[in-house]
Design a protein around this motif. Structure first.
Motif, short mmCIF file in Angstrom:
data_model
loop_
_atom_site.label_atom_id
_atom_site.label_comp_id
_atom_site.label_asym_id
_atom_site.label_seq_id
_atom_site.Cartn_x
_atom_site.Cartn_y
_atom_site.Cartn_z
N ILE A 375 -4.34 -7.94 10.02
CA ILE A 375 -4.99 -6.66 9.68
C ILE A 375 -5.76 -6.74 8.36
O ILE A 375 -6.88 -6.25 8.25
N SER A 376 -5.16 -7.40 7.35
CA SER A 376 -5.80 -7.42 6.02
C SER A 376 -7.16 -8.12 6.05
O SER A 376 -8.07 -7.74 5.31
N GLY A 377 -7.30 -9.14 6.88
CA GLY A 377 -8.59 -9.84 6.99
C GLY A 377 -9.68 -8.94 7.53
O GLY A 377 -10.79 -8.87 6.98
N TRP A 378 -9.36 -8.21 8.59
CA TRP A 378 -10.32 -7.26 9.15
C TRP A 378 -10.67 -6.16 8.16
O TRP A 378 -11.83 -5.76 8.02
N GLU A 379 -9.66 -5.65 7.47
CA GLU A 379 -9.90 -4.59 6.48
C GLU A 379 -10.89 -5.07 5.42
O GLU A 379 -11.83 -4.36 5.06
N ALA A 380 -10.65 -6.27 4.90
CA ALA A 380 -11.52 -6.78 3.84
C ALA A 380 -12.95 -6.97 4.34
O ALA A 380 -13.91 -6.64 3.63
N LEU A 381 -13.09 -7.50 5.55
CA LEU A 381 -14.43 -7.72 6.11
C LEU A 381 -15.17 -6.39 6.30
O LEU A 381 -16.34 -6.25 5.93
N ILE A 382 -14.48 -5.39 6.85
CA ILE A 382 -15.12 -4.09 7.10
C ILE A 382 -15.47 -3.41 5.78
O ILE A 382 -16.56 -2.84 5.62
N ARG A 383 -14.58 -3.46 4.80
CA ARG A 383 -14.87 -2.88 3.48
C ARG A 383 -16.09 -3.53 2.85
O ARG A 383 -16.93 -2.88 2.23
N CYS A 384 -16.16 -4.86 3.00
CA CYS A 384 -17.29 -5.61 2.44
C CYS A 384 -18.61 -5.17 3.07
O CYS A 384 -19.59 -4.87 2.36
N LEU A 385 -18.63 -5.09 4.37
CA LEU A 385 -19.85 -4.68 5.09
C LEU A 385 -20.21 -3.23 4.76
O LEU A 385 -21.39 -2.90 4.60
N TYR A 386 -19.20 -2.38 4.63
CA TYR A 386 -19.43 -0.97 4.30
C TYR A 386 -20.02 -0.86 2.90
O TYR A 386 -20.99 -0.13 2.67
N THR A 387 -19.43 -1.60 1.95
CA THR A 387 -19.91 -1.57 0.57
C THR A 387 -21.36 -2.03 0.48
O THR A 387 -22.15 -1.49 -0.31
N ALA A 388 -21.71 -3.02 1.29
CA ALA A 388 -23.08 -3.55 1.31
C ALA A 388 -24.03 -2.69 2.15
O ALA A 388 -25.21 -3.03 2.28
#
Length: 471
Positions: A375-388
């Protein structure tokens, strides 16, 4: 050798000279049984098995009723894999001396070599019942080894327990039963056994250690620490007691006490990677990241190929906000294990903090590819894309995350936030409502992604409505 003036003077060279003369048919001094045994042992030590066998055969011609010589020859036959012949000789030897425990030990070796496990066990069990004292204990050790070979591990523990009931201070049994207690999980029995030993022998540091280890196996860490303290009072240089007491303190989250005990291990024994790493772990939890790094580096010097240590050093830098230094350590870790999910995840987080979005996405994508259910990997990826503000890609990844993680509610919140960012408010509210009805505790992650979302009256109303309905 017999003790007479002649034999006391003779060297092995002279004995061999007389023996060879005897074999060649010459006349000479008569060799006693003990002299033959010495000659057989000499050839055996020189790894000249064929000559040792010849000497044994010659000796038996002169002493056909000697059980020791028959047993000695059987031992040599076993070394040459002539198991049936060895057993026949041992049967003969038993007629002359059934009280020689070497008979049973060698018979056991023959049975095991012939894959006759049950016969080996039956033989030793009968022999154990027939002997007393040191010989019984030796046979019990032999039986324990047989059970170990055939993975009957509880019976290994049983043998060691019987040995300690016979001889409570037997060091070999005390050392071994500690391992087998842990392996078999028979901690309650070990506690009872070692309490009884301590009643009779209160200054047995091994008994106190084993008692402590059994408590530790039951996660009774306070009791284990007390018992280890007794072991250390008896032997203040008992490094394994310090090692285990350090582990017990660590489990209790008493990190300062754990450090003190583990530093004592370093004083008393050769430096080990695992001890430095454990001390680093303690300092990590005390948020003393400089000391944590120092000890992780010590561990890394002892094992430079352990990628996990570079990762742990990187974590200390990340916790201090030193993202560039963390990246350097992660580069070392990734050279060793390029596809380790945790390393890629932290590298992605570091790159994100340094606003290197493209590289962050690459590392985080690798993390979720390697461990798609994490779960943490997906969370980080989605947060990164959202932030960008890569909302379309973020939406796709949130949908993929739902598929890979059995519809975890946190991704419903993320999907809702992304849809709000894409100005798809109606759809976003539907996902938010579904998320709230599924797992309300992740609402904070929804808000963290975009705190200004609380300025949206529809969002506030939905949250208030849900909270009201929960009362």
């Amino acid at each position: 050798m017999i003790s007479d003036p002649y034999h006391d003077r003779e060297s092995i060279d002279e004995l061999l000279k007389h023996y060879n003369n005897l074999r060649n048919g010459g006349s000479g001094i008569f060799l006693e049984e003990e002299a033959f045994e010495k000659i057989i042992d000499y050839y055996d030590e020189q790894e000249e098995i064929s000559k040792a066998l010849e000497a044994a055969e010659t000796a038996i011609e002169y002493f056909p009723f000697s059980a020791p010589l028959l047993i000695r020859k059987a031992d040599l036959l076993l070394a040459t894999r002539k198991y049936r012949e060895a057993l026949e000789l041992l049967e003969r030897a038993e007629l002359f001396d059934a009280r020689d425990i070497n008979l049973y030990i060698l018979k056991t070796d023959a049975y095991l070599a012939m894959d006759k496990h049950e016969q080996a066990v039956e033989l030793l069990e009968k022999a154990v019942a027939s002997f007393e004292g040191e010989e019984k204990i030796e046979l019990l050790f032999e039986l324990a080894d047989v059970y170990d070979d055939y993975e009957e591990f509880d019976k290994v523990f049983d043998c060691l327990k019987v040995i300690l009931e016979e001889d409570a201070t037997n060091e070999e049994a005390l050392y071994k039963i500690c391992f087998w207690t842990d392996f078999t999980g028979r901690n309650e029995e070990s506690i009872k056994l070692h309490r009884a030993i301590i009643e009779e022998h209160p200054f047995s540091e091994l008994a106190w250690f084993n008692l402590a280890a059994a408590y530790q196996g039951l996660k009774l860490y306070e009791k284990s620490i007390d018992a280890y303290q007794y072991a250390l009072a008896i032997d203040e240089k008992f490094d394994y007691a310090y090692r285990n007491i350090g582990d017990a303190y660590l489990r209790l989250r008493k990190y300062k006490e754990a450090i003190e005990a583990l530093e004592k291990v370093l004083e008393l024994s050769k430096p080990e990677e695992v001890i430095y790493e454990a001390i680093g772990h303690c300092y990590d939890h005390l948020k003393n990241y400089a000391q944590a790094r120092f000890h992780y580096r010590k561990a890394s010097h002892l094992n430079p190929d352990d990628s996990k240590l570079y990762y742990k050093i990187a974590c200390t830098y990340y916790n201090e906000g030193q993202y560039g230094s963390a990246i350097k350590q992660l580069e070392s870790a990734l050279k060793i294990h390029r596809l380790q999910a945790e390393y890629n995840l932290l590298m992605g987080e570091c790159k994100l903090q340094m606003n290197e979005i493209k590289e962050a996405v690459q590392f985080l994508s690798t993390a979720v590819r390697v461990r798609p259910k994490n779960i943490s990997g997906w969370e980080a990826l989605i947060r990164c894309l959202y932030t960008a503000e890569f909302y379309t890609e973020a939406k796709q990844q949130a949908q993929a995350a739902l598929g890979h993680t059995n519809n975890k509610a946190v991704f419903l919140y993320y999907l809702s936030a992304i849809l709000f960012a894409m100005n798809k408010s109606k759809e976003a509210l539907l996902y938010l409502e579904k998320a709230l009805s599924t797992t309300p505790k992740h609402l904070r992650k929804f808000i963290q992604l975009n705190p200004s979302i609380l300025q949206n009256p529809h969002v506030v109303d939905l949250i208030a409505q849900y909270k009201k309905g929960r009362r």
